[in-house]
Write a protein that holds these residues in place. Structure first.
Motif, PDB file in Angstrom:
ATOM      1  N   ARG A 170       0.731  -1.233  -0.044  1.00 32.13           N
ATOM      2  CA  ARG A 170       0.009   0.071  -0.035  1.00 32.13           C
ATOM      3  C   ARG A 170       0.837   1.289   0.022  1.00 32.13           C
ATOM      4  NH1 ARG A 170      -4.910  -1.522   4.207  1.00 32.13           N
ATOM      5  NH2 ARG A 170      -5.991  -3.030   2.805  1.00 32.13           N
ATOM      6  N   VAL A 171       1.832   1.338   0.854  1.00 33.88           N
ATOM      7  CA  VAL A 171       2.892   2.578   0.904  1.00 33.88           C
ATOM      8  C   VAL A 171       3.231   2.614  -0.671  1.00 33.88           C
ATOM      9  CG1 VAL A 171       5.126   3.083   1.508  1.00 33.88           C
ATOM     10  CG2 VAL A 171       3.453   2.127   3.317  1.00 33.88           C
ATOM     11  N   ALA A 172       3.928   1.588  -1.010  1.00 34.52           N
ATOM     12  CA  ALA A 172       4.450   1.635  -2.524  1.00 34.52           C
ATOM     13  C   ALA A 172       3.515   2.374  -3.554  1.00 34.52           C
ATOM     14  CB  ALA A 172       4.961   0.377  -3.305  1.00 34.52           C
ATOM     15  N   THR A 173       2.091   1.965  -3.341  1.00 35.88           N
ATOM     16  CA  THR A 173       0.905   2.710  -4.256  1.00 35.88           C
ATOM     17  C   THR A 173       1.004   4.233  -3.709  1.00 35.88           C
ATOM     18  OG1 THR A 173      -0.326   0.408  -4.200  1.00 35.88           O
ATOM     19  CG2 THR A 173      -1.284   2.631  -4.696  1.00 35.88           C
ATOM     20  N   ILE A 174       0.994   4.621  -2.599  1.00 29.96           N
ATOM     21  CA  ILE A 174       0.994   5.922  -2.503  1.00 29.96           C
ATOM     22  C   ILE A 174       2.354   6.768  -2.898  1.00 29.96           C
ATOM     23  CG2 ILE A 174       0.995   7.411  -0.444  1.00 29.96           C
ATOM     24  CD1 ILE A 174      -1.610   6.436  -0.974  1.00 29.96           C
ATOM     25  N   VAL A 175       3.217   5.884  -2.719  1.00 34.63           N
ATOM     26  CA  VAL A 175       4.953   6.518  -3.258  1.00 34.63           C
ATOM     27  C   VAL A 175       4.652   6.746  -4.656  1.00 34.63           C
ATOM     28  CG1 VAL A 175       7.109   6.145  -3.606  1.00 34.63           C
ATOM     29  CG2 VAL A 175       6.079   5.904  -1.354  1.00 34.63           C
ATOM     30  N   ALA A 176       4.137   5.861  -5.506  1.00 32.68           N
ATOM     31  CA  ALA A 176       4.013   5.993  -7.091  1.00 32.68           C
ATOM     32  C   ALA A 176       3.087   7.181  -7.106  1.00 32.68           C
ATOM     33  CB  ALA A 176       3.463   4.693  -7.583  1.00 32.68           C
ATOM     34  N   GLU A 177       1.909   7.022  -6.665  1.00 29.76           N
ATOM     35  CA  GLU A 177       0.928   8.263  -6.898  1.00 29.76           C
ATOM     36  C   GLU A 177       1.539   9.680  -6.483  1.00 29.76           C
ATOM     37  OE1 GLU A 177      -2.684   8.332  -7.982  1.00 29.76           O
ATOM     38  OE2 GLU A 177      -1.448   6.882  -8.927  1.00 29.76           O
ATOM     39  N   ARG A 178       2.297   9.873  -5.413  1.00 29.33           N
ATOM     40  CA  ARG A 178       2.909  11.106  -5.116  1.00 29.33           C
ATOM     41  C   ARG A 178       4.046  11.442  -6.097  1.00 29.33           C
ATOM     42  NH1 ARG A 178       6.881  10.028  -0.213  1.00 29.33           N
ATOM     43  NH2 ARG A 178       8.486   9.432  -1.918  1.00 29.33           N
ATOM     44  N   ALA A 179       4.685  10.581  -6.953  1.00 25.06           N
ATOM     45  CA  ALA A 179       5.675  10.923  -7.630  1.00 25.06           C
ATOM     46  C   ALA A 179       4.892  11.131  -9.147  1.00 25.06           C
ATOM     47  CB  ALA A 179       6.370   9.645  -8.072  1.00 25.06           C
ATOM     48  N   ARG A 180       3.793  10.536  -9.363  1.00 22.90           N
ATOM     49  CA  ARG A 180       3.011  11.107 -10.386  1.00 22.90           C
ATOM     50  C   ARG A 180       2.333  12.434 -10.537  1.00 22.90           C
ATOM     51  NH1 ARG A 180      -2.507  10.656 -12.255  1.00 22.90           N
ATOM     52  NH2 ARG A 180      -3.453  10.128 -10.219  1.00 22.90           N
ATOM     53  N   MET A 181       1.908  12.574  -9.119  1.00 21.78           N
ATOM     54  CA  MET A 181       1.540  14.007  -8.993  1.00 21.78           C
ATOM     55  C   MET A 181       2.541  15.233  -9.079  1.00 21.78           C
ATOM     56  SD  MET A 181      -1.263  12.918  -5.692  1.00 21.78           S
ATOM     57  CE  MET A 181      -1.888  14.804  -5.561  1.00 21.78           C
ATOM     58  N   VAL A 182       3.378  14.806  -8.523  1.00 24.13           N
ATOM     59  CA  VAL A 182       4.544  15.576  -8.406  1.00 24.13           C
ATOM     60  C   VAL A 182       5.199  15.990  -9.965  1.00 24.13           C
ATOM     61  CG1 VAL A 182       7.065  16.214  -7.924  1.00 24.13           C
ATOM     62  CG2 VAL A 182       5.552  15.415  -6.215  1.00 24.13           C
ATOM     63  N   ARG A 183       5.218  14.908 -10.762  1.00 21.71           N
ATOM     64  CA  ARG A 183       5.629  14.995 -12.348  1.00 21.71           C
ATOM     65  C   ARG A 183       4.636  16.114 -12.924  1.00 21.71           C
ATOM     66  NH1 ARG A 183       6.726   9.595 -12.003  1.00 21.71           N
ATOM     67  NH2 ARG A 183       4.722   9.114 -12.872  1.00 21.71           N
ATOM     68  N   ALA A 184       3.311  15.906 -12.840  1.00 26.24           N
ATOM     69  CA  ALA A 184       2.286  16.562 -13.585  1.00 26.24           C
ATOM     70  C   ALA A 184       2.456  17.988 -12.886  1.00 26.24           C
ATOM     71  CB  ALA A 184       0.887  15.946 -12.974  1.00 26.24           C
ATOM     72  N   LEU A 185       2.550  18.226 -11.807  1.00 20.44           N
ATOM     73  CA  LEU A 185       2.649  19.593 -11.195  1.00 20.44           C
ATOM     74  C   LEU A 185       3.746  20.283 -11.741  1.00 20.44           C
ATOM     75  CD1 LEU A 185       1.402  19.125  -7.558  1.00 20.44           C
ATOM     76  CD2 LEU A 185       0.259  20.075  -9.196  1.00 20.44           C
ATOM     77  N   ASP A 186       4.929  19.700 -11.658  1.00 25.20           N
ATOM     78  CA  ASP A 186       6.266  20.304 -12.380  1.00 25.20           C
ATOM     79  C   ASP A 186       6.194  20.462 -13.742  1.00 25.20           C
ATOM     80  OD1 ASP A 186       7.591  20.048  -9.750  1.00 25.20           O
ATOM     81  OD2 ASP A 186       8.788  18.351 -10.219  1.00 25.20           O
ATOM     82  N   GLU A 187       5.676  19.845 -14.527  1.00 32.37           N
ATOM     83  CA  GLU A 187       5.504  20.011 -15.905  1.00 32.37           C
ATOM     84  C   GLU A 187       4.565  21.224 -16.106  1.00 32.37           C
ATOM     85  OE1 GLU A 187       4.044  16.205 -17.405  1.00 32.37           O
ATOM     86  OE2 GLU A 187       5.754  15.372 -16.884  1.00 32.37           O
ATOM     87  N   ALA A 188       3.478  21.471 -15.216  1.00 30.28           N
ATOM     88  CA  ALA A 188       2.603  22.588 -15.447  1.00 30.28           C
ATOM     89  C   ALA A 188       3.018  23.951 -14.833  1.00 30.28           C
ATOM     90  CB  ALA A 188       1.141  22.250 -14.908  1.00 30.28           C
ATOM     91  N   GLY A 189       4.290  23.800 -13.965  1.00 24.70           N
ATOM     92  CA  GLY A 189       4.773  24.818 -13.396  1.00 24.70           C
ATOM     93  C   GLY A 189       4.136  25.335 -12.045  1.00 24.70           C
ATOM     94  N   VAL A 190       3.614  24.175 -11.513  1.00 23.52           N
ATOM     95  CA  VAL A 190       2.920  24.582 -10.337  1.00 23.52           C
ATOM     96  C   VAL A 190       3.970  24.332  -9.098  1.00 23.52           C
ATOM     97  CG1 VAL A 190       0.944  23.934  -8.958  1.00 23.52           C
ATOM     98  CG2 VAL A 190       0.624  23.918 -11.093  1.00 23.52           C
ATOM     99  N   ALA A 191       3.945  25.242  -8.399  1.00 25.17           N
ATOM    100  CA  ALA A 191       5.047  25.028  -7.107  1.00 25.17           C
ATOM    101  C   ALA A 191       4.626  24.147  -6.120  1.00 25.17           C
ATOM    102  CB  ALA A 191       5.001  26.464  -6.411  1.00 25.17           C
ATOM    103  N   VAL A 192       5.189  23.111  -5.719  1.00 27.01           N
ATOM    104  CA  VAL A 192       5.114  21.984  -4.732  1.00 27.01           C
ATOM    105  C   VAL A 192       6.543  21.759  -4.273  1.00 27.01           C
ATOM    106  CG1 VAL A 192       5.513  20.386  -6.561  1.00 27.01           C
ATOM    107  CG2 VAL A 192       4.231  19.690  -4.334  1.00 27.01           C
ATOM    108  N   LEU A 193       6.247  21.647  -2.838  1.00 27.64           N
ATOM    109  CA  LEU A 193       7.466  21.387  -2.371  1.00 27.64           C
ATOM    110  C   LEU A 193       8.031  20.060  -2.264  1.00 27.64           C
ATOM    111  CD1 LEU A 193       7.525  23.302   1.333  1.00 27.64           C
ATOM    112  CD2 LEU A 193       8.675  24.022  -0.828  1.00 27.64           C
ATOM    113  N   PRO A 194       9.309  19.534  -2.162  1.00 23.40           N
ATOM    114  CA  PRO A 194       9.787  18.064  -2.259  1.00 23.40           C
ATOM    115  C   PRO A 194       9.037  17.481  -1.034  1.00 23.40           C
ATOM    116  CG  PRO A 194      11.524  19.339  -1.701  1.00 23.40           C
ATOM    117  CD  PRO A 194      10.490  20.283  -2.198  1.00 23.40           C
ATOM    118  N   SER A 195       8.669  16.243  -1.387  1.00 22.57           N
ATOM    119  CA  SER A 195       7.946  15.431  -0.085  1.00 22.57           C
ATOM    120  C   SER A 195       8.464  14.087  -0.173  1.00 22.57           C
ATOM    121  CB  SER A 195       6.571  15.554  -0.303  1.00 22.57           C
ATOM    122  OG  SER A 195       5.870  14.965   0.578  1.00 22.57           O
ATOM    123  N   GLN A 196       8.813  13.760   1.041  1.00 22.50           N
ATOM    124  CA  GLN A 196       9.103  12.103   1.499  1.00 22.50           C
ATOM    125  C   GLN A 196       7.743  11.667   2.182  1.00 22.50           C
ATOM    126  OE1 GLN A 196      12.239  10.147   0.607  1.00 22.50           O
ATOM    127  NE2 GLN A 196      11.520  11.535  -1.328  1.00 22.50           N
TER     128      GLN A 196
END
Length: 349
Positions: free
Chosen positions: A272-298
């Motif tokens: 389950r944690v691996a699923t959340i981590v993969a979703e976190r990475a997907r969201m960050v990629r999408a936000l970065d590509e769109a130029g939306v500010a987001v802090l790096p998260s672990q």
């Protein structure tokens, strides 16, 4: 109501009351919960425990401590268990604080640190984070005074998700006087991918004043059960056990904890944690590509810098319930299921 509790209570009360059928319930991404119900082995263990709930649980929590010790690779005498890690961080403040002593904690971070120090009668210094959302350990070390007795660290930090690597923690601990307890709150440690989950545990053998706190609320999805644990020196762990409220860990929570640390329970949590981590990475990629500010998260959440009110309004348009942090200049949103995360992205992109 004391100011230090308002943030916690406000978060609990964010879900509005709605007439039946009026509008769909919000997508609840405000409290960093896991989106799944407890796993099958945990539910089975809790169900069985209900049948014996006319009996008191184990006062010494020996089986629960043994399960945790086995998973962490530490001696059972170095483990304390309580009704959530919040109870433990309050207990640590009560152990060493009184009027005239001093504590240090990061801000913005978990509100309970300030509350624990205040209730114990201690003076306190809040230290601002670094720009990347992690703790500023140099500034925290500089805030330690002769009367300091406890320092709270949150790693990864809540609400920003920033992480201090283990070598940074080791350097900080070397600078802290031995009579100062350092409480390392690792509530979100299972979501860390920059280094191994167990990376900080060897520090316990190097520093007798270190206490590591973890919880079953996040990775095991047991926020409503209330079970947390501490790993520390035998002296500190025993002090926590001796001063804990008797039977604070109820029998159902104890059964859930033991099942969580079974091989099956650990395997399900890791998946389950691996699923959340993969979703976190997907969201960050999408936000970065769109130029939306987001802090790096672990962690299992993302922090979006910006006007908190404006961000919350955009989330509300998509039915997303997030958590505003106006004093920190942004909002925090939990990483949930893919469809829930799509709603978050729709609000931000």
């Amino acid at each position: 109501m004391p100011l230090e509790f308002r943030g916690v209570v406000d978060e609990m009360l964010q879900t509005p009351n709605r007439p039946s059928g009026a509008t769909p319930p919000p997508i609840r991404l405000s409290q960093n919960e896991m989106p799944w119900t407890p796993s099958a082995p945990i539910v089975a263990a809790m169900t069985a425990a209900v049948e014996t709930s006319h009996r008191y649980p184990d006062y010494h929590r020996a089986a629960a401590r043994a399960a945790i010790a086995g998973a962490l690779g530490v001696d059972q005498d170095r483990v304390a268990v309580d009704n959530g890690s919040g109870s433990l961080l309050h207990g640590l403040a009560r152990l060493v604080c009184e009027p005239g002593v001093h504590g240090v904690y990061p801000v913005p971070s978990f509100e309970a640190y300030k509350a624990a120090l205040g209730l114990a009668g201690a003076d306190a210094t809040a230290v601002s984070l670094a720009e990347d959302g992690a703790m500023d350990l140099a500034a925290m070390a500089a805030a330690i005074r002769p009367e300091t007795r406890i320092v709270y660290l949150c790693n990864p930090n809540n609400p920003t998700g920033g992480l201090i690597p283990v070598e940074g923690l080791r350097e900080f601990l070397r600078s802290v006087p031995e009579n100062v307890i350092v409480v390392l709150d690792e509530a979100y440690r299972e979501f860390v991918t920059d280094e191994p989950v167990e990376a900080a545990l060897p520090l316990l053998d190097e520093f007798d004043n270190l206490v590591i706190l973890r919880t079953l609320s996040k990775s095991h999805g047991l926020a409503g059960i209330r079970a947390g644990y501490a790993a520390a020196s035998e002296r500190i762990a025993e002090a926590l056990r001796r001063t804990s409220v008797g039977f604070a860990l109820n029998g159902i929570a104890e059964a859930a904890l033991i099942a969580a640390f079974s091989p099956e329970g650990i395997a399900i949590a890791e998946e389950r944690v691996a699923t959340i981590v993969a979703e976190r990475a997907r969201m960050v990629r999408a936000l970065d590509e769109a130029g939306v500010a987001v802090l790096p998260s672990q962690s299992n959440f993302l922090f979006l810098p910006g006007d908190a009110g404006a961000l919350m309004a955009r989330f509300a348009e998509q039915g997303v319930l997030a958590r505003p942090f106006p004093n920190a200049g942004g909002a925090r949103v939990t990483v949930g299921l893919p469809a829930e995360n799509d709603a978050v992205l729709a609000a931000l992109l």
